[in-house]
Design a protein around this motif. Structure first.
Motif, mmCIF file in Angstrom:
data_model
loop_
_atom_site.group_PDB
_atom_site.id
_atom_site.type_symbol
_atom_site.label_atom_id
_atom_site.label_comp_id
_atom_site.label_asym_id
_atom_site.label_seq_id
_atom_site.Cartn_x
_atom_site.Cartn_y
_atom_site.Cartn_z
ATOM 1 N N LEU A 1 0.819 -1.208 0.000
ATOM 2 C CA LEU A 1 0.000 0.000 0.000
ATOM 3 C C LEU A 1 0.852 1.257 0.000
ATOM 4 C CD1 LEU A 1 -2.770 -1.063 2.534
ATOM 5 C CD2 LEU A 1 -2.926 -0.970 0.040
ATOM 6 N N ALA A 2 2.000 1.178 0.652
ATOM 7 C CA ALA A 2 2.956 2.282 0.689
ATOM 8 C C ALA A 2 4.336 1.688 0.923
ATOM 9 C CB ALA A 2 2.602 3.275 1.793
ATOM 10 N N LYS A 3 5.369 2.498 0.765
ATOM 11 C CA LYS A 3 6.730 2.003 0.952
ATOM 12 C C LYS A 3 6.929 1.383 2.331
ATOM 13 C CE LYS A 3 9.085 2.963 -2.864
ATOM 14 N NZ LYS A 3 9.875 1.958 -3.607
ATOM 15 N N VAL A 4 6.343 1.971 3.330
ATOM 16 C CA VAL A 4 6.568 1.501 4.701
ATOM 17 C C VAL A 4 5.357 0.767 5.269
ATOM 18 C CG1 VAL A 4 8.267 3.300 5.198
ATOM 19 C CG2 VAL A 4 5.837 3.720 5.683
ATOM 20 N N PHE A 5 4.320 0.543 4.465
ATOM 21 C CA PHE A 5 3.115 -0.113 4.975
ATOM 22 C C PHE A 5 2.657 -1.175 3.989
ATOM 23 C CE2 PHE A 5 -1.507 -0.484 5.588
ATOM 24 C CZ PHE A 5 -1.530 -0.819 6.932
ATOM 25 N N HIS A 6 2.697 -2.436 4.447
ATOM 26 C CA HIS A 6 2.252 -3.562 3.639
ATOM 27 C C HIS A 6 1.044 -4.211 4.320
ATOM 28 C CE1 HIS A 6 6.715 -4.148 2.195
ATOM 29 N NE2 HIS A 6 6.211 -2.967 1.873
ATOM 30 N N LEU A 7 0.117 -4.689 3.518
ATOM 31 C CA LEU A 7 -1.038 -5.413 4.045
ATOM 32 C C LEU A 7 -0.946 -6.859 3.577
ATOM 33 C CD1 LEU A 7 -3.658 -5.276 5.654
ATOM 34 C CD2 LEU A 7 -4.848 -4.764 3.505
ATOM 35 N N ILE A 8 -0.812 -7.775 4.523
ATOM 36 C CA ILE A 8 -0.615 -9.191 4.227
ATOM 37 C C ILE A 8 -1.911 -9.944 4.492
ATOM 38 C CG2 ILE A 8 0.705 -11.255 4.840
ATOM 39 C CD1 ILE A 8 2.943 -9.336 5.789
ATOM 40 N N GLN A 9 -2.268 -10.828 3.552
ATOM 41 C CA GLN A 9 -3.442 -11.686 3.708
ATOM 42 C C GLN A 9 -3.000 -13.146 3.579
ATOM 43 O OE1 GLN A 9 -4.031 -10.022 0.080
ATOM 44 N NE2 GLN A 9 -3.117 -8.404 1.312
ATOM 45 N N ALA B 1 1.515 -4.540 8.228
ATOM 46 C CA ALA B 1 2.926 -4.576 8.622
ATOM 47 C C ALA B 1 3.582 -3.225 8.361
ATOM 48 C CB ALA B 1 3.669 -5.670 7.862
ATOM 49 N N PHE B 2 4.330 -2.752 9.335
ATOM 50 C CA PHE B 2 5.151 -1.562 9.177
ATOM 51 C C PHE B 2 6.555 -2.005 8.793
ATOM 52 C CE2 PHE B 2 8.207 1.399 11.277
ATOM 53 C CZ PHE B 2 8.007 2.484 10.421
ATOM 54 N N VAL B 3 7.092 -1.449 7.680
ATOM 55 C CA VAL B 3 8.380 -1.870 7.134
ATOM 56 C C VAL B 3 9.308 -0.649 7.084
ATOM 57 C CG1 VAL B 3 9.541 -3.025 5.223
ATOM 58 C CG2 VAL B 3 7.135 -3.543 5.719
ATOM 59 N N PRO B 4 10.166 -0.448 8.078
ATOM 60 C CA PRO B 4 10.997 0.764 8.125
ATOM 61 C C PRO B 4 12.017 0.876 7.002
ATOM 62 C CG PRO B 4 11.601 -0.765 9.874
ATOM 63 C CD PRO B 4 10.345 -1.288 9.264
ATOM 64 N N THR B 5 12.352 -0.237 6.329
ATOM 65 C CA THR B 5 13.311 -0.163 5.228
ATOM 66 C C THR B 5 12.696 0.399 3.951
ATOM 67 O OG1 THR B 5 12.820 -2.452 4.617
ATOM 68 C CG2 THR B 5 14.677 -2.079 6.120
ATOM 69 N N ALA B 6 11.374 0.567 3.920
ATOM 70 C CA ALA B 6 10.668 1.151 2.771
ATOM 71 C C ALA B 6 10.975 0.398 1.478
ATOM 72 C CB ALA B 6 11.015 2.627 2.624
ATOM 73 N N ASP B 7 10.880 -0.930 1.535
ATOM 74 C CA ASP B 7 11.195 -1.777 0.390
ATOM 75 C C ASP B 7 9.954 -2.572 0.001
ATOM 76 O OD1 ASP B 7 12.396 -3.233 -1.569
ATOM 77 O OD2 ASP B 7 13.623 -4.467 -0.224
ATOM 78 N N ASN B 8 9.496 -2.434 -1.232
ATOM 79 C CA ASN B 8 8.345 -3.190 -1.719
ATOM 80 C C ASN B 8 8.785 -4.589 -2.144
ATOM 81 O OD1 ASN B 8 6.716 -1.034 -1.245
ATOM 82 N ND2 ASN B 8 6.329 -0.533 -3.398
#
Length: 251
Positions: A160-168, A194-201
């Motif tokens: 959804l964003a560099k630092v925000f992923h939605l896992i199903q 999930a919050f991803v501080p490395t900003a990696d898709n």
């Protein structure tokens, strides 16, 4: 069946893919179990290796990358005698079942097959799929001295964003204990921001700081036999709920 969720690992529906496999050493390939991550797309196109030890264990690993954004990997392990450990992803030296009348495991065996698939469906979504099969038989020859478990599942990651992923996640698992025992099953569905501080898709991005909610649906045989730690804790119920937080960091 369902497992209690540790605070610092992936949900049980996904952690179950981290199963035993051969290590890089011929000498220790059937003595140790390692949890290997999926291969990053773009690695060499094919690999496979096998080994066998005097303890009676044979293992094979392999994988292919057929496109820049898709890859698959598999492992097969067969053990016999006292090296038949493997049910539920156990280690080969953790012998399963009971010996015969002479205290030997001559007829014992264990089989494990794992398949994993990774596809990047675009810059915003990745799909992971897996299948797991375990069969174990002790040396006693009794019908109840064997077990079978299977699992299939899928995980989608929406960037959804560099630092925000939605896992199903969606997961099916079946467990059968004994030759005449029923196949107890469970279906689990998970939603996990999930919050991803490395900003990696990427599915390989770590660390992850996650919240999760899982709903589990148990069939009558699972409820009746209480094969799940969740059911053993809360009592017989057809629906289970899991809520928690996790941190995952690779070193």
């Amino acid at each position: 069946m369902a497992r209690a969720r540790p605070a610092a690992s992936a949900p049980s529906s996904w952690a179950s893919t981290c199963t035993s496999s051969a290590s890089g050493s011929r000498r220790t390939c059937c003595r140790s179990c390692t949890c290997s991550r999926p291969r990053r797309p773009g690695f060499p196109t094919a690999r496979a290796r096998g080994c066998r030890t005097s303890a009676g264990c044979w293992a094979l690993r392999g994988g292919w990358t057929w496109a820049p954004a898709a890859s698959t990997s598999f492992s097969v392990r067969y053990g016999r005698g006292i090296a038949n450990g493997g049910p539920g992803g156990g280690q080969t030296w953790n012998t399963f079942g009971q010996p015969d009348a002479n205290g030997r495991y001559a007829g014992a065996l264990g089989i494990e097959v794992v398949e994993h698939l990774l596809i990047d469906l675009g810059p915003r979504y990745s799909f992971n799929g897996y299948g797991i099969f375990h069969y174990g038989r002790g040396g006693s020859g009794r019908p109840e001295d064997e077990t079978l478990d299977i699992a299939v599942g899928a995980r989608g990651t929406w960037y959804l964003a560099k630092v925000f992923h939605l896992i199903q996640e969606a997961h099916f698992q079946g467990l059968k204990v004994g030759e005449e025992g029923p196949l107890a099953t469970a279906v689990k569905l998970t939603l996990m921001p999930a919050f991803v501080p490395t900003a990696d898709n990427s599915v390989f991005a770590r660390p992850h700081f996650r919240l999760f909610y899982t709903i589990a649906f148990y069939d009558r045989d699972a409820v009746r036999t209480l094969v799940s730690p969740y059911l053993q804790t809360v009592g017989p119920t057809r629906i289970g709920h899991y809520l928690g937080a996790q941190v995952e960091w690779w070193f």
